[in-house]
Design an enzyme around this catalytic site. Structure first.
Site, PDB file in Angstrom:
ATOM      1  CE1 TYR A   1      -9.537  -2.522   0.657  1.00 33.92           C
ATOM      2  CE2 TYR A   1      -8.700  -0.479  -0.252  1.00 33.92           C
ATOM      3  CZ  TYR A   1      -8.487  -1.662   0.434  1.00 33.92           C
ATOM      4  OH  TYR A   1      -7.228  -1.979   0.894  1.00 33.92           O
TER       5      TYR A   1
ATOM      6  CG  HIS B   1      -5.507  -5.841  -0.360  1.00 38.96           C
ATOM      7  ND1 HIS B   1      -6.719  -5.801   0.302  1.00 38.96           N
ATOM      8  CD2 HIS B   1      -5.663  -6.687  -1.413  1.00 38.96           C
ATOM      9  CE1 HIS B   1      -7.575  -6.601  -0.349  1.00 38.96           C
ATOM     10  NE2 HIS B   1      -6.963  -7.141  -1.381  1.00 38.96           N
TER      11      HIS B   1
ATOM     12  CD  GLU C   1      -9.184  -8.447  -3.548  1.00 34.15           C
ATOM     13  OE1 GLU C   1      -9.895  -7.965  -2.648  1.00 34.15           O
ATOM     14  OE2 GLU C   1      -8.102  -9.037  -3.322  1.00 34.15           O
TER      15      GLU C   1
ATOM     16  CE  LYS D   1      -4.060  -2.034   2.365  1.00 36.28           C
ATOM     17  NZ  LYS D   1      -4.821  -2.011   3.664  1.00 36.28           N
TER      18      LYS D   1
ATOM     19  CG  ASN E   1      -3.656  -2.344   7.193  1.00 39.95           C
ATOM     20  OD1 ASN E   1      -3.560  -1.805   6.090  1.00 39.95           O
ATOM     21  ND2 ASN E   1      -4.673  -3.112   7.526  1.00 39.95           N
TER      22      ASN E   1
HETATM   23  P1  IDP Z   1      -7.979  -6.673   5.511  1.00 38.98           P
HETATM   24  O1  IDP Z   1      -7.172  -5.655   4.728  1.00 38.98           O
HETATM   25  O2  IDP Z   1      -7.167  -7.313   6.598  1.00 38.98           O
HETATM   26  O3  IDP Z   1      -8.676  -7.677   4.638  1.00 38.98           O
HETATM   27  P2  IDP Z   1     -10.580  -5.376   5.854  1.00 38.98           P
HETATM   28  O4  IDP Z   1     -11.480  -5.561   7.018  1.00 38.98           O
HETATM   29  O5  IDP Z   1     -10.967  -5.998   4.553  1.00 38.98           O
HETATM   30  O6  IDP Z   1      -9.107  -5.843   6.296  1.00 38.98           O
HETATM   31  O7  IDP Z   1     -10.401  -3.817   5.664  1.00 38.98           O
HETATM   32  C1  IDP Z   1      -9.776  -3.301   4.505  1.00 38.98           C
HETATM   33  C2  IDP Z   1      -8.825  -2.210   4.904  1.00 38.98           C
HETATM   34  O8  IDP Z   1      -9.575  -1.116   5.424  1.00 38.98           O
HETATM   35  C3  IDP Z   1      -7.848  -2.570   6.033  1.00 38.98           C
HETATM   36  O9  IDP Z   1      -6.703  -3.261   5.581  1.00 38.98           O
HETATM   37  C4  IDP Z   1      -7.499  -1.200   6.565  1.00 38.98           C
HETATM   38  O10 IDP Z   1      -6.552  -0.544   5.736  1.00 38.98           O
HETATM   39  C5  IDP Z   1      -8.837  -0.473   6.446  1.00 38.98           C
HETATM   40  N1  IDP Z   1      -9.610  -0.540   7.687  1.00 38.98           N
HETATM   41  C6  IDP Z   1     -10.325  -1.597   8.152  1.00 38.98           C
HETATM   42  N2  IDP Z   1     -10.916  -1.312   9.318  1.00 38.98           N
HETATM   43  C7  IDP Z   1     -10.559  -0.038   9.596  1.00 38.98           C
HETATM   44  C8  IDP Z   1     -10.860   0.852  10.697  1.00 38.98           C
HETATM   45  O11 IDP Z   1     -11.564   0.502  11.650  1.00 38.98           O
HETATM   46  N3  IDP Z   1     -10.303   2.096  10.611  1.00 38.98           N
HETATM   47  C9  IDP Z   1      -9.517   2.501   9.586  1.00 38.98           C
HETATM   48  N4  IDP Z   1      -9.235   1.707   8.543  1.00 38.98           N
HETATM   49  C10 IDP Z   1      -9.735   0.448   8.550  1.00 38.98           C
HETATM   50 MG    MG Z   2     -10.187  -7.437   3.253  1.00 33.55          MG
END
Ligand code: IDP
Ligand code: MG
Length: 151
Positions: free
Chosen positions: A49, A115, A126, A9, A112
């Site tokens: 997304y 992805h 995807e 990312k 984080n």
């Molecule tokens: P993942 O990336 O581990 O699959 P997902 O729940 O699919 O997690 O969420 C997609 C992305 O959205 C996360 O990687 C993160 O960057 C962002 N995200 C998820 N939950 C939050 C939140 O509570 N606050 C801010 N960003 C979030």
């Molecule tokens: Mg996800």
């Protein structure tokens, strides 16, 4: 054999952690079959997304993923989707195993670093979103018999 879509990312690119992230997947033994460097447009981000539309963090997520270039990769191997999710660590860095990418390099859920597709249907969707079929390379790696048991 399974394929998964991985994205280093914008924060990973800006912090110079792309090499570290690629290394994790490479050293685990997954086989790289596609890679490109691009800046995700708002339209592409919205498709990628779409499942998160309406959630409180959605606007911030779209702003984040479109904020700088990313490195998009396709990796393959037996159980590649789960292997990659394990290497990435839990979504929230505070809950991610300390040796995982997110656990080692992250502190905020909204930064984080990486992805990874979360299931076979998501992976197919995807991979199709980011790669033309011809951009995914079928190849045999010399080490394959030493990494893939049922090669
Ligand atoms: P993942 O990336 O581990 O699959 P997902 O729940 O699919 O997690 O969420 C997609 C992305 O959205 C996360 O990687 C993160 O960057 C962002 N995200 C998820 N939950 C939050 C939140 O509570 N606050 C801010 N960003 C979030
Ligand atoms: Mg996800």
């Amino acid at each position: 054999m399974e394929r998964t879509l991985i994205i280093a990312k914008p924060d990973a690119v800006q912090r110079g952690l792309v090499g570290e992230i690629i290394s994790r997947f490479e050293r685990a033994g997954l086989r790289l079959v596609g890679m490109k460097f691009l800046q995700i447009t708002p339209a592409l981000a919205a498709r990628h997304y779409a499942v998160h539309q309406g959630k409180p963090f959605y606007a911030g997520l779209i702003a984040y993923i479109t904020s700088a270039p990313v490195v998009v990769m396709a990796w393959e191997g037996p159980g590649a989707i789960q292997v990659a999710r394990k290497l990435m660590g839990a979504t929230r860095p505070a809950e991610a195993d300390p040796g995982s990418i997110r656990g080692m390099y992250g502190v905020s859920v909204g930064r984080n670093l990486v992805h990874g597709s979360d299931g076979p249907e998501t992976a197919a969707f995807e991979l199709d979103l980011f790669f033309e079929p011809a951009e995914l390379v079928e190849w045999a790696r010399a080490a394959d018999p030493w990494v893939f048991e049922d090669n």
